[in-house]
Motif scaffolding. Sequence first.
Motif, PDB file in Angstrom:
ATOM      1  N   VAL A 267      93.136  31.052   8.818  1.00 27.65           N
ATOM      2  CA  VAL A 267      91.803  30.568   9.209  1.00 27.65           C
ATOM      3  C   VAL A 267      91.715  29.050   9.047  1.00 27.65           C
ATOM      4  CG1 VAL A 267      89.333  30.691   8.683  1.00 27.65           C
ATOM      5  CG2 VAL A 267      90.705  32.783   8.737  1.00 27.65           C
ATOM      6  N   GLN A 268      92.357  28.500   8.037  1.00 29.34           N
ATOM      7  CA  GLN A 268      92.348  27.044   7.883  1.00 29.34           C
ATOM      8  C   GLN A 268      93.052  26.362   9.047  1.00 29.34           C
ATOM      9  OE1 GLN A 268      93.838  26.167   3.934  1.00 29.34           O
ATOM     10  NE2 GLN A 268      92.118  27.207   2.966  1.00 29.34           N
ATOM     11  N   ARG A 269      94.068  27.004   9.626  1.00 31.13           N
ATOM     12  CA  ARG A 269      94.768  26.450  10.791  1.00 31.13           C
ATOM     13  C   ARG A 269      93.916  26.545  12.059  1.00 31.13           C
ATOM     14  NH1 ARG A 269      99.070  28.988   8.719  1.00 31.13           N
ATOM     15  NH2 ARG A 269      98.918  30.760  10.144  1.00 31.13           N
ATOM     16  N   THR A 270      93.285  27.695  12.276  1.00 29.66           N
ATOM     17  CA  THR A 270      92.571  27.919  13.542  1.00 29.66           C
ATOM     18  C   THR A 270      91.108  27.493  13.485  1.00 29.66           C
ATOM     19  OG1 THR A 270      91.896  30.181  13.015  1.00 29.66           O
ATOM     20  CG2 THR A 270      94.068  29.883  14.078  1.00 29.66           C
ATOM     21  N   GLY A 271      90.502  27.597  12.329  1.00 31.92           N
ATOM     22  CA  GLY A 271      89.086  27.238  12.183  1.00 31.92           C
ATOM     23  C   GLY A 271      88.113  28.297  12.672  1.00 31.92           C
ATOM     24  N   ARG A 272      88.637  29.434  13.120  1.00 32.18           N
ATOM     25  CA  ARG A 272      87.770  30.490  13.655  1.00 32.18           C
ATOM     26  C   ARG A 272      88.328  31.848  13.240  1.00 32.18           C
ATOM     27  NH1 ARG A 272      88.556  26.595  17.415  1.00 32.18           N
ATOM     28  NH2 ARG A 272      86.690  25.522  18.146  1.00 32.18           N
ATOM     29  N   LEU A 273      87.414  32.802  12.968  1.00 31.36           N
ATOM     30  CA  LEU A 273      87.839  34.120  12.510  1.00 31.36           C
ATOM     31  C   LEU A 273      87.040  35.224  13.168  1.00 31.36           C
ATOM     32  CD1 LEU A 273      89.417  36.030  10.603  1.00 31.36           C
ATOM     33  CD2 LEU A 273      87.658  35.555   8.870  1.00 31.36           C
ATOM     34  N   VAL A 274      87.777  36.196  13.709  1.00 30.58           N
ATOM     35  CA  VAL A 274      87.214  37.449  14.199  1.00 30.58           C
ATOM     36  C   VAL A 274      87.914  38.553  13.415  1.00 30.58           C
ATOM     37  CG1 VAL A 274      87.033  39.016  16.178  1.00 30.58           C
ATOM     38  CG2 VAL A 274      86.734  36.551  16.508  1.00 30.58           C
ATOM     39  N   ILE A 275      87.127  39.476  12.849  1.00 36.49           N
ATOM     40  CA  ILE A 275      87.681  40.590  12.085  1.00 36.49           C
ATOM     41  C   ILE A 275      87.374  41.870  12.850  1.00 36.49           C
ATOM     42  CG2 ILE A 275      87.730  41.773   9.858  1.00 36.49           C
ATOM     43  CD1 ILE A 275      86.244  39.156   8.793  1.00 36.49           C
ATOM     44  N   VAL A 276      88.397  42.696  13.081  1.00 38.98           N
ATOM     45  CA  VAL A 276      88.223  43.921  13.856  1.00 38.98           C
ATOM     46  C   VAL A 276      88.563  45.123  12.974  1.00 38.98           C
ATOM     47  CG1 VAL A 276      88.742  45.110  16.007  1.00 38.98           C
ATOM     48  CG2 VAL A 276      88.959  42.629  15.896  1.00 38.98           C
TER      49      VAL A 276
ATOM     50  N   ARG B 201      86.094  27.409  -0.855  1.00 38.69           N
ATOM     51  CA  ARG B 201      85.506  26.153  -0.366  1.00 38.69           C
ATOM     52  C   ARG B 201      86.317  25.530   0.772  1.00 38.69           C
ATOM     53  NH1 ARG B 201      81.864  23.525  -3.168  1.00 38.69           N
ATOM     54  NH2 ARG B 201      82.554  24.476  -5.108  1.00 38.69           N
ATOM     55  N   ASP B 202      87.634  25.446   0.617  1.00 40.32           N
ATOM     56  CA  ASP B 202      88.466  24.817   1.645  1.00 40.32           C
ATOM     57  C   ASP B 202      88.444  25.600   2.951  1.00 40.32           C
ATOM     58  OD1 ASP B 202      89.200  22.761  -0.105  1.00 40.32           O
ATOM     59  OD2 ASP B 202      90.949  23.870  -0.829  1.00 40.32           O
ATOM     60  N   THR B 203      88.509  26.920   2.849  1.00 38.37           N
ATOM     61  CA  THR B 203      88.498  27.741   4.063  1.00 38.37           C
ATOM     62  C   THR B 203      87.132  27.678   4.726  1.00 38.37           C
ATOM     63  OG1 THR B 203      90.075  29.193   2.954  1.00 38.37           O
ATOM     64  CG2 THR B 203      89.131  29.988   5.013  1.00 38.37           C
ATOM     65  N   PHE B 204      86.081  27.739   3.933  1.00 38.46           N
ATOM     66  CA  PHE B 204      84.727  27.648   4.485  1.00 38.46           C
ATOM     67  C   PHE B 204      84.545  26.331   5.246  1.00 38.46           C
ATOM     68  CE2 PHE B 204      80.260  26.387   4.151  1.00 38.46           C
ATOM     69  CZ  PHE B 204      79.663  27.460   4.795  1.00 38.46           C
ATOM     70  N   ARG B 205      85.007  25.255   4.668  1.00 39.08           N
ATOM     71  CA  ARG B 205      84.869  23.940   5.321  1.00 39.08           C
ATOM     72  C   ARG B 205      85.705  23.836   6.595  1.00 39.08           C
ATOM     73  NH1 ARG B 205      84.872  20.376  -0.169  1.00 39.08           N
ATOM     74  NH2 ARG B 205      82.648  20.582  -0.584  1.00 39.08           N
ATOM     75  N   ALA B 206      86.767  24.607   6.682  1.00 31.36           N
ATOM     76  CA  ALA B 206      87.631  24.578   7.874  1.00 31.36           C
ATOM     77  C   ALA B 206      87.010  25.335   9.051  1.00 31.36           C
ATOM     78  CB  ALA B 206      89.003  25.163   7.544  1.00 31.36           C
TER      79      ALA B 206
ATOM     80  N   ALA C  61      86.025  44.794   6.692  1.00 33.06           N
ATOM     81  CA  ALA C  61      85.628  43.584   7.426  1.00 33.06           C
ATOM     82  C   ALA C  61      84.657  42.739   6.609  1.00 33.06           C
ATOM     83  CB  ALA C  61      85.008  43.962   8.771  1.00 33.06           C
ATOM     84  N   SER C  62      83.728  43.380   5.929  1.00 31.43           N
ATOM     85  CA  SER C  62      82.777  42.651   5.083  1.00 31.43           C
ATOM     86  C   SER C  62      83.487  41.954   3.932  1.00 31.43           C
ATOM     87  CB  SER C  62      81.719  43.603   4.520  1.00 31.43           C
ATOM     88  OG  SER C  62      80.965  44.166   5.538  1.00 31.43           O
ATOM     89  N   GLU C  63      84.438  42.653   3.317  1.00 32.34           N
ATOM     90  CA  GLU C  63      85.183  42.076   2.204  1.00 32.34           C
ATOM     91  C   GLU C  63      86.025  40.893   2.662  1.00 32.34           C
ATOM     92  OE1 GLU C  63      86.585  41.549  -1.712  1.00 32.34           O
ATOM     93  OE2 GLU C  63      84.817  42.514  -0.880  1.00 32.34           O
ATOM     94  N   ILE C  64      86.689  41.039   3.796  1.00 33.08           N
ATOM     95  CA  ILE C  64      87.510  39.943   4.317  1.00 33.08           C
ATOM     96  C   ILE C  64      86.643  38.735   4.638  1.00 33.08           C
ATOM     97  CG2 ILE C  64      88.967  39.235   6.268  1.00 33.08           C
ATOM     98  CD1 ILE C  64      89.996  42.210   6.255  1.00 33.08           C
ATOM     99  N   ALA C  65      85.503  38.954   5.270  1.00 37.81           N
ATOM    100  CA  ALA C  65      84.588  37.846   5.582  1.00 37.81           C
ATOM    101  C   ALA C  65      84.159  37.129   4.307  1.00 37.81           C
ATOM    102  CB  ALA C  65      83.384  38.362   6.359  1.00 37.81           C
ATOM    103  N   ALA C  66      83.813  37.899   3.279  1.00 33.30           N
ATOM    104  CA  ALA C  66      83.386  37.297   2.015  1.00 33.30           C
ATOM    105  C   ALA C  66      84.528  36.493   1.383  1.00 33.30           C
ATOM    106  CB  ALA C  66      82.904  38.383   1.055  1.00 33.30           C
ATOM    107  N   LEU C  67      85.733  37.042   1.386  1.00 35.76           N
ATOM    108  CA  LEU C  67      86.874  36.332   0.790  1.00 35.76           C
ATOM    109  C   LEU C  67      87.162  35.016   1.515  1.00 35.76           C
ATOM    110  CD1 LEU C  67      89.206  39.380   0.153  1.00 35.76           C
ATOM    111  CD2 LEU C  67      88.139  37.937  -1.601  1.00 35.76           C
ATOM    112  N   ILE C  68      86.922  34.991   2.803  1.00 33.84           N
ATOM    113  CA  ILE C  68      87.154  33.766   3.573  1.00 33.84           C
ATOM    114  C   ILE C  68      86.100  32.716   3.244  1.00 33.84           C
ATOM    115  CG2 ILE C  68      87.133  32.803   5.922  1.00 33.84           C
ATOM    116  CD1 ILE C  68      89.739  34.343   5.085  1.00 33.84           C
ATOM    117  N   VAL C  69      84.836  33.084   3.254  1.00 33.22           N
ATOM    118  CA  VAL C  69      83.784  32.077   3.064  1.00 33.22           C
ATOM    119  C   VAL C  69      83.569  31.704   1.609  1.00 33.22           C
ATOM    120  CG1 VAL C  69      82.647  32.708   5.227  1.00 33.22           C
ATOM    121  CG2 VAL C  69      81.849  33.720   3.086  1.00 33.22           C
ATOM    122  N   GLU C  70      84.069  32.500   0.668  1.00 32.18           N
ATOM    123  CA  GLU C  70      83.938  32.150  -0.745  1.00 32.18           C
ATOM    124  C   GLU C  70      84.868  31.015  -1.165  1.00 32.18           C
ATOM    125  OE1 GLU C  70      82.457  36.390  -2.641  1.00 32.18           O
ATOM    126  OE2 GLU C  70      84.574  35.858  -2.756  1.00 32.18           O
TER     127      GLU C  70
END
Length: 162
Positions: A83-92, A113-118, A102-111
């Motif tokens: 996600v840090q490379r692409t800057g965009r995330l779709v979870i299926v 700081r570096d990934t959230f900012r990307a 999907a909810s857990e993965i989304a939370a782990l990504i946005v929690e």
Amino acid sequence: MVSFECSRLATLTGPVPDGDHLVPIGVADVKRAGADVTIVALAYYVQESLAVADELAREGISIEVVDPRTLVPMDVDTLRESVQRTGRLVIVDEAPATCSAASEIAALIVEDRDTFRALKAPVRRVCAMPVPVPYSPPLEQAALPSREDIKAAVYDVLKESL
């Protein structure tokens, strides 16, 4: 250990490695490298996401498809790096969005700081409708995510840059 199997995977065929083959627990598999969008796909939706990635590549959209393979432990580092490379995330995920992988993965990504900012766009989840899976095949197809749903989510996270 508990293992859940997607029944729709039972009908798929493909190459089988010779000899012993062990899938490492807690290690995600990047099935396709890409630069524009990361799709984290679970079970049956790995194949569906790869098909969408092939189709959208003809439009010049580069999609990275990641299969987490295991949820506990989850290879969070690989997901975040993608996600840090692409800057965009779709979870299926074939489960409804509430209290899902999907909810857990989304939370782990946005929690993180570096990934959230990307992130260049909000995280999108493509999940089943919040209903029991119908017995009727046409109703089942309507309740579960489709390739068109995945494509729509990719277009949505890219809409600011298209």
